[in-house]
Design a protein around this motif. Sequence first.
Motif, PDB file in Angstrom:
ATOM      1  N   GLY A 235      -2.570  -4.003   3.014  1.00 19.52           N
ATOM      2  CA  GLY A 235      -1.614  -3.168   2.291  1.00 19.52           C
ATOM      3  C   GLY A 235      -0.579  -4.089   1.693  1.00 19.52           C
ATOM      4  N   TYR A 236      -0.527  -5.197   2.108  1.00 22.42           N
ATOM      5  CA  TYR A 236       0.780  -6.210   1.629  1.00 22.42           C
ATOM      6  C   TYR A 236       0.628  -6.135  -0.053  1.00 22.42           C
ATOM      7  N   LEU A 237       1.706  -5.998  -0.566  1.00 19.90           N
ATOM      8  CA  LEU A 237       1.920  -5.885  -2.086  1.00 19.90           C
ATOM      9  C   LEU A 237       1.950  -7.109  -2.918  1.00 19.90           C
ATOM     10  N   SER A 238       2.889  -8.110  -2.482  1.00 20.51           N
ATOM     11  CA  SER A 238       3.003  -9.351  -3.090  1.00 20.51           C
ATOM     12  C   SER A 238       3.949 -10.062  -2.587  1.00 20.51           C
ATOM     13  N   ASP A 239       4.210 -11.422  -2.776  1.00 18.32           N
ATOM     14  CA  ASP A 239       5.096 -12.201  -2.264  1.00 18.32           C
ATOM     15  C   ASP A 239       6.297 -12.092  -2.985  1.00 18.32           C
ATOM     16  N   SER A 240       6.286 -11.641  -4.344  1.00 18.59           N
ATOM     17  CA  SER A 240       7.419 -11.358  -5.183  1.00 18.59           C
ATOM     18  C   SER A 240       8.004  -9.851  -4.854  1.00 18.59           C
ATOM     19  N   PHE A 241       7.455  -9.088  -4.229  1.00 24.36           N
ATOM     20  CA  PHE A 241       7.741  -7.672  -3.629  1.00 24.36           C
ATOM     21  C   PHE A 241       7.096  -7.368  -2.427  1.00 24.36           C
ATOM     22  N   PRO A 242       7.628  -8.002  -1.368  1.00 28.46           N
ATOM     23  CA  PRO A 242       6.770  -8.087  -0.185  1.00 28.46           C
ATOM     24  C   PRO A 242       6.937  -7.011   0.663  1.00 28.46           C
ATOM     25  N   PHE A 243       6.507  -5.665   0.308  1.00 30.42           N
ATOM     26  CA  PHE A 243       6.696  -4.476   0.833  1.00 30.42           C
ATOM     27  C   PHE A 243       5.263  -4.106   1.032  1.00 30.42           C
ATOM     28  N   TYR A 244       4.992  -2.753   1.545  1.00 33.02           N
ATOM     29  CA  TYR A 244       3.535  -2.334   1.739  1.00 33.02           C
ATOM     30  C   TYR A 244       3.285  -1.227   1.187  1.00 33.02           C
ATOM     31  N   GLN A 245       1.887  -0.986   1.115  1.00 29.17           N
ATOM     32  CA  GLN A 245       1.466   0.523   0.637  1.00 29.17           C
ATOM     33  C   GLN A 245       1.742   1.498   1.468  1.00 29.17           C
ATOM     34  N   THR A 246       1.819   2.911   1.080  1.00 31.00           N
ATOM     35  CA  THR A 246       2.011   3.811   2.214  1.00 31.00           C
ATOM     36  C   THR A 246       1.032   4.240   2.937  1.00 31.00           C
ATOM     37  N   ARG A 247      -0.210   4.444   2.457  1.00 23.08           N
ATOM     38  CA  ARG A 247      -1.281   5.001   3.245  1.00 23.08           C
ATOM     39  C   ARG A 247      -2.693   4.540   2.938  1.00 23.08           C
ATOM     40  N   TYR A 248      -3.573   4.444   3.910  1.00 20.22           N
ATOM     41  CA  TYR A 248      -5.219   4.010   3.513  1.00 20.22           C
ATOM     42  C   TYR A 248      -5.875   5.548   3.918  1.00 20.22           C
ATOM     43  N   ASP A 249      -6.401   5.765   2.739  1.00 23.52           N
ATOM     44  CA  ASP A 249      -7.722   6.751   2.826  1.00 23.52           C
ATOM     45  C   ASP A 249      -9.105   6.362   3.155  1.00 23.52           C
ATOM     46  N   PHE A 250      -9.389   6.815   4.279  1.00 18.79           N
ATOM     47  CA  PHE A 250     -10.567   6.399   4.632  1.00 18.79           C
ATOM     48  C   PHE A 250     -11.828   6.954   3.990  1.00 18.79           C
ATOM     49  N   ASP A 251     -11.627   8.296   3.436  1.00 17.27           N
ATOM     50  CA  ASP A 251     -12.989   8.827   2.658  1.00 17.27           C
ATOM     51  C   ASP A 251     -12.970   7.862   1.481  1.00 17.27           C
ATOM     52  N   LYS A 252     -11.672   7.757   0.727  1.00 21.13           N
ATOM     53  CA  LYS A 252     -11.705   7.150  -0.417  1.00 21.13           C
ATOM     54  C   LYS A 252     -11.750   5.544  -0.658  1.00 21.13           C
ATOM     55  N   LYS A 253     -11.642   5.117   0.440  1.00 25.95           N
ATOM     56  CA  LYS A 253     -11.597   3.661   1.018  1.00 25.95           C
ATOM     57  C   LYS A 253     -10.741   2.766   0.243  1.00 25.95           C
ATOM     58  N   GLY A 254      -9.438   3.350   0.098  1.00 24.25           N
ATOM     59  CA  GLY A 254      -8.381   2.593  -0.811  1.00 24.25           C
ATOM     60  C   GLY A 254      -6.930   3.152  -0.327  1.00 24.25           C
ATOM     61  N   TYR A 255      -6.209   2.547  -0.835  1.00 24.83           N
ATOM     62  CA  TYR A 255      -4.382   2.395  -0.661  1.00 24.83           C
ATOM     63  C   TYR A 255      -4.033   3.499  -1.470  1.00 24.83           C
ATOM     64  N   GLN A 256      -2.842   4.337  -1.143  1.00 25.83           N
ATOM     65  CA  GLN A 256      -2.470   5.356  -1.842  1.00 25.83           C
ATOM     66  C   GLN A 256      -1.022   5.090  -1.879  1.00 25.83           C
ATOM     67  N   SER A 257      -0.266   4.814  -3.021  1.00 23.55           N
ATOM     68  CA  SER A 257       1.376   4.885  -2.915  1.00 23.55           C
ATOM     69  C   SER A 257       1.862   5.333  -4.143  1.00 23.55           C
ATOM     70  N   GLU A 258       2.335   6.724  -3.846  1.00 27.13           N
ATOM     71  CA  GLU A 258       3.104   7.311  -5.339  1.00 27.13           C
ATOM     72  C   GLU A 258       4.345   6.265  -5.658  1.00 27.13           C
ATOM     73  N   SER A 259       5.052   6.057  -4.812  1.00 27.12           N
ATOM     74  CA  SER A 259       6.109   5.308  -4.746  1.00 27.12           C
ATOM     75  C   SER A 259       6.384   4.507  -3.434  1.00 27.12           C
ATOM     76  N   ILE A 260       7.233   3.492  -3.304  1.00 27.65           N
ATOM     77  CA  ILE A 260       7.304   2.551  -2.071  1.00 27.65           C
ATOM     78  C   ILE A 260       8.575   3.270  -1.278  1.00 27.65           C
ATOM     79  N   ASN A 261       8.517   3.750  -0.449  1.00 26.79           N
ATOM     80  CA  ASN A 261       9.645   4.230   0.272  1.00 26.79           C
ATOM     81  C   ASN A 261      10.154   3.176   1.414  1.00 26.79           C
ATOM     82  N   THR A 262      11.403   2.641   1.267  1.00 25.01           N
ATOM     83  CA  THR A 262      11.857   1.370   1.763  1.00 25.01           C
ATOM     84  C   THR A 262      11.813   1.715   3.461  1.00 25.01           C
ATOM     85  N   VAL A 263      11.986   2.987   3.978  1.00 21.73           N
ATOM     86  CA  VAL A 263      12.169   2.996   5.504  1.00 21.73           C
ATOM     87  C   VAL A 263      10.924   2.595   5.674  1.00 21.73           C
ATOM     88  N   GLU A 264       9.623   3.312   5.255  1.00 27.88           N
ATOM     89  CA  GLU A 264       8.320   3.202   5.762  1.00 27.88           C
ATOM     90  C   GLU A 264       7.931   1.938   5.761  1.00 27.88           C
TER      91      GLU A 264
END
Length: 376
Positions: A235-264
């Motif tokens: 879920g790592y985004l990139s070296d230029s913005f080294p934060f992480y995706q919000t959640r992983y959906d097992f049914d859809k087998k993919g990550y979901q992030s409407e926006s990136i909350n810094t605390v998370e």
Amino acid sequence: MKIFRNIGLIILGLIGIYVIFYWINFMLGDTPRLQRQSSSQYSQTMQVTENRNLLVEFIQDNLTSKHGIYTNLKDTDQLGAAASGHEVLSESAGLYMRYYALTGQKDKFDEQWQQAKQVFDTPFGFSYRYSPNRNKQYPMNAIVDDLRIIRALDEATVAFEIKNYREEAETYGKRLYQYNVVNGQLRDFYDPTYRMTNSFLTLCYIDAASLELVPLSRKKKAALEASMLQIVQDGYLSDSFPFYQTRYDFDKKGYQSESINTVESLLTILNLAEVKLEQPASIRYIKDQVKAGTLYGQYDRDGKPLNEVRSTAIYAISAMIGSVVKDHELYADSIHKMNEFQIHNPQSPLNGGFGDVNAAQAYSFDNLMALLAYTY
């Protein structure tokens, strides 16, 4: 000389047996538990005692009730979809328990633990929320809060050298695995009303250091840890913005992030740092943003700030990251930034706390995370 030679051969033989045993276990999946990296307790090298004492006094005098720590100093009708006002959270109980364990306050720890069991314990997990006004215990748990309580019990075992805490941690760990793990995958919550979990996992809930404490066979635990760590690391985004995706959906087998909350994302990085898997780019980015005072509350996935909100919790978590990765500069800079939010006014009911004086609001998460930051 022959005797020494024979002793040397025996020692080499024992080492060889150990290596073979270790390799067999590794191949079978029975890997040793992850070595949890303890904090460096950089707070001991800084003048934070007075700040911490003022904060403790504020929490005890203004945020504490017979049910636990208020979600917010300012009360509400407690009818909202999210916890508010003088409702209490198992999240707060776990954070407070960790503070008492880390500071060696056994009586306070026991008092907090007994209260937490009375208010939050259910057959299916710890209720995430209790409303005193409605005398309502919400049935769902949150796996991150259950893991935190389990971890606090383990830390109490170490701090007070009492095995009963670890036995309780194992009991609750078994329950967590029974209800919050589906097909070898963690899920955010279990709802006993519908006897089901949700379909996704929030990445900052993947607390590998606490997950080690769940009593499973080494093979099953290694598989669970490896699977969860794979999800969070991918879920790592990139070296230029080294934060992480919000959640992983097992049914859809993919990550979901409407926006990136810094605390998370910071919590995700802290979790990884505790098992020595943090990305160096993440640490550099956090250091730069903290030093510049530009670590904001929310970003898009390309790293563009969506607001300019700075919060106590953001700097508290970045301080804990600094302590865990043994970066004194990051810890010190974060604490200094965090201290800018502490109220120093003896005439104010918020004196010693972190909150909004004008609105008379102070949130449990901000204040308890600051308390832990002063303790790391």
